[in-house]
Design a protein around this motif. Structure first.
Motif, PDB file in Angstrom:
ATOM      1  N   PHE A 185     -38.173 -79.497  10.072  1.00  0.00           N
ATOM      2  CA  PHE A 185     -38.339 -78.074  10.365  1.00  0.00           C
ATOM      3  C   PHE A 185     -39.585 -77.516   9.679  1.00  0.00           C
ATOM      4  CE2 PHE A 185     -37.540 -73.578   9.545  1.00  0.00           C
ATOM      5  CZ  PHE A 185     -37.247 -73.123  10.833  1.00  0.00           C
ATOM      6  N   THR A 186     -39.779 -77.884   8.422  1.00  0.00           N
ATOM      7  CA  THR A 186     -40.947 -77.413   7.676  1.00  0.00           C
ATOM      8  C   THR A 186     -42.244 -77.937   8.305  1.00  0.00           C
ATOM      9  OG1 THR A 186     -39.663 -77.305   5.646  1.00  0.00           O
ATOM     10  CG2 THR A 186     -42.050 -77.400   5.401  1.00  0.00           C
ATOM     11  N   ALA A 187     -42.240 -79.201   8.697  1.00  0.00           N
ATOM     12  CA  ALA A 187     -43.420 -79.769   9.365  1.00  0.00           C
ATOM     13  C   ALA A 187     -43.674 -79.050  10.687  1.00  0.00           C
ATOM     14  CB  ALA A 187     -43.239 -81.265   9.586  1.00  0.00           C
ATOM     15  N   ARG A 188     -42.598 -78.737  11.416  1.00  0.00           N
ATOM     16  CA  ARG A 188     -42.735 -78.048  12.701  1.00  0.00           C
ATOM     17  C   ARG A 188     -43.350 -76.669  12.509  1.00  0.00           C
ATOM     18  NH1 ARG A 188     -44.388 -78.940  16.908  1.00  0.00           N
ATOM     19  NH2 ARG A 188     -43.826 -77.630  18.608  1.00  0.00           N
ATOM     20  N   GLU A 189     -42.949 -75.979  11.445  1.00  0.00           N
ATOM     21  CA  GLU A 189     -43.545 -74.668  11.145  1.00  0.00           C
ATOM     22  C   GLU A 189     -45.041 -74.804  10.877  1.00  0.00           C
ATOM     23  OE1 GLU A 189     -40.074 -71.966   9.108  1.00  0.00           O
ATOM     24  OE2 GLU A 189     -41.085 -73.440   7.835  1.00  0.00           O
ATOM     25  N   ALA A 190     -45.435 -75.826  10.118  1.00  0.00           N
ATOM     26  CA  ALA A 190     -46.855 -76.042   9.815  1.00  0.00           C
ATOM     27  C   ALA A 190     -47.633 -76.353  11.088  1.00  0.00           C
ATOM     28  CB  ALA A 190     -47.019 -77.164   8.796  1.00  0.00           C
ATOM     29  N   ILE A 191     -47.030 -77.152  11.969  1.00  0.00           N
ATOM     30  CA  ILE A 191     -47.687 -77.461  13.243  1.00  0.00           C
ATOM     31  C   ILE A 191     -47.858 -76.184  14.060  1.00  0.00           C
ATOM     32  CG2 ILE A 191     -47.385 -78.649  15.466  1.00  0.00           C
ATOM     33  CD1 ILE A 191     -45.962 -80.900  13.819  1.00  0.00           C
ATOM     34  N   GLY A 192     -46.843 -75.336  14.016  1.00  0.00           N
ATOM     35  CA  GLY A 192     -46.945 -74.053  14.723  1.00  0.00           C
ATOM     36  C   GLY A 192     -48.073 -73.174  14.194  1.00  0.00           C
ATOM     37  N   ARG A 193     -48.297 -73.222  12.892  1.00  0.00           N
ATOM     38  CA  ARG A 193     -49.368 -72.422  12.280  1.00  0.00           C
ATOM     39  C   ARG A 193     -50.750 -73.037  12.483  1.00  0.00           C
ATOM     40  NH1 ARG A 193     -45.739 -72.287   8.133  1.00  0.00           N
ATOM     41  NH2 ARG A 193     -46.906 -73.834   6.938  1.00  0.00           N
ATOM     42  N   HIS A 194     -50.844 -74.346  12.328  1.00  0.00           N
ATOM     43  CA  HIS A 194     -52.155 -75.001  12.289  1.00  0.00           C
ATOM     44  C   HIS A 194     -52.521 -75.785  13.539  1.00  0.00           C
ATOM     45  CE1 HIS A 194     -52.229 -73.932   8.091  1.00  0.00           C
ATOM     46  NE2 HIS A 194     -51.098 -74.575   7.891  1.00  0.00           N
ATOM     47  N   GLY A 195     -51.563 -75.983  14.434  1.00  0.00           N
ATOM     48  CA  GLY A 195     -51.819 -76.779  15.626  1.00  0.00           C
ATOM     49  C   GLY A 195     -51.486 -78.243  15.390  1.00  0.00           C
ATOM     50  N   ILE A 196     -51.537 -79.006  16.454  1.00  0.00           N
ATOM     51  CA  ILE A 196     -51.134 -80.410  16.396  1.00  0.00           C
ATOM     52  C   ILE A 196     -52.282 -81.328  15.975  1.00  0.00           C
ATOM     53  CG2 ILE A 196     -51.589 -81.040  18.799  1.00  0.00           C
ATOM     54  CD1 ILE A 196     -48.750 -82.264  18.797  1.00  0.00           C
ATOM     55  N   THR A 197     -53.520 -80.841  16.131  1.00  0.00           N
ATOM     56  CA  THR A 197     -54.679 -81.670  15.787  1.00  0.00           C
ATOM     57  C   THR A 197     -55.677 -80.885  14.932  1.00  0.00           C
ATOM     58  OG1 THR A 197     -55.871 -81.027  17.791  1.00  0.00           O
ATOM     59  CG2 THR A 197     -54.532 -83.027  17.926  1.00  0.00           C
ATOM     60  N   TYR A 198     -56.583 -81.630  14.341  1.00  0.00           N
ATOM     61  CA  TYR A 198     -57.729 -81.064  13.628  1.00  0.00           C
ATOM     62  C   TYR A 198     -58.913 -81.974  13.945  1.00  0.00           C
ATOM     63  CZ  TYR A 198     -57.340 -84.811  10.187  1.00  0.00           C
ATOM     64  OH  TYR A 198     -57.309 -86.039   9.585  1.00  0.00           O
ATOM     65  N   HIS A 199     -60.091 -81.533  13.596  1.00  0.00           N
ATOM     66  CA  HIS A 199     -61.286 -82.355  13.809  1.00  0.00           C
ATOM     67  C   HIS A 199     -61.753 -82.905  12.476  1.00  0.00           C
ATOM     68  CE1 HIS A 199     -61.205 -80.103  17.574  1.00  0.00           C
ATOM     69  NE2 HIS A 199     -61.762 -81.190  18.074  1.00  0.00           N
ATOM     70  N   ASP A 200     -61.965 -84.212  12.445  1.00  0.00           N
ATOM     71  CA  ASP A 200     -62.399 -84.842  11.202  1.00  0.00           C
ATOM     72  C   ASP A 200     -63.877 -84.554  10.954  1.00  0.00           C
ATOM     73  OD1 ASP A 200     -63.878 -86.616  12.790  1.00  0.00           O
ATOM     74  OD2 ASP A 200     -62.539 -88.314  12.459  1.00  0.00           O
ATOM     75  N   ARG A 201     -64.428 -85.139   9.920  1.00  0.00           N
ATOM     76  CA  ARG A 201     -65.817 -84.851   9.546  1.00  0.00           C
ATOM     77  C   ARG A 201     -66.832 -85.287  10.590  1.00  0.00           C
ATOM     78  NH1 ARG A 201     -67.362 -89.347   5.028  1.00  0.00           N
ATOM     79  NH2 ARG A 201     -66.427 -91.090   6.139  1.00  0.00           N
ATOM     80  N   PHE A 202     -66.428 -86.153  11.535  1.00  0.00           N
ATOM     81  CA  PHE A 202     -67.309 -86.582  12.614  1.00  0.00           C
ATOM     82  C   PHE A 202     -67.082 -85.783  13.888  1.00  0.00           C
ATOM     83  CE2 PHE A 202     -66.507 -90.349   9.928  1.00  0.00           C
ATOM     84  CZ  PHE A 202     -67.793 -90.507   9.412  1.00  0.00           C
ATOM     85  N   GLY A 203     -66.152 -84.821  13.832  1.00  0.00           N
ATOM     86  CA  GLY A 203     -65.864 -83.999  14.995  1.00  0.00           C
ATOM     87  C   GLY A 203     -64.843 -84.600  15.933  1.00  0.00           C
ATOM     88  N   ALA A 204     -64.249 -85.733  15.547  1.00  0.00           N
ATOM     89  CA  ALA A 204     -63.241 -86.383  16.394  1.00  0.00           C
ATOM     90  C   ALA A 204     -61.870 -85.742  16.151  1.00  0.00           C
ATOM     91  CB  ALA A 204     -63.186 -87.870  16.083  1.00  0.00           C
TER      92      ALA A 204
END
Length: 113
Positions: A48-67
């Motif tokens: 549940f806590t992880a799901r809340e974080a995903i809701g706030r931050h999204g399912i992905t991020y871009h690494d330092r290379f933009g991937a």
């Protein structure tokens, strides 16, 4: 087995504590079952806590290379869900009495009267 009143672990979230108590009231639990039930509650809360974080931050991020990369919370949620489902299965909370060919657990998988 003692007849002490059940007390759900205080570190669980309120809805999870209510679920823990409901399961504890329905089944005859030995001390090792209570530990498994607590682990299941912890896994549920973690998912549940992880799901809340995903809701706030999204399912992905871009690494330092933009991937694009999956956020760590995605794996945490997945692992916690798997752990919860396995613990519920181990406690035999999801089967009818004697429907599972494994050795009996929790009073044969039957709720007490």
């Amino acid at each position: 087995m003692t007849s002490r009143p059940a007390k759900a672990p205080g570190h669980l979230k309120a809805p999870t504590r209510r679920w823990w108590l409901a399961v504890h009231d329905k089944y005859e639990l030995e001390p090792h079952h209570e530990r498994l039930l607590t682990l299941a509650g912890e896994a549920w809360d973690r998912a549940f806590t992880a799901r809340e974080a995903i809701g706030r931050h999204g399912i992905t991020y871009h690494d330092r290379f933009g991937a694009p990369r999956a956020r760590p919370e995605v794996a945490i949620e997945r692992d916690a869900r798997i752990a919860f489902s396995r613990l519920v299965r181990e406690l035999r909370l999801d089967v009818e009495p004697d429907a599972d060919p494994r050795p009996p657990g929790l009073n044969g998988g039957r709720p007490h009267a």
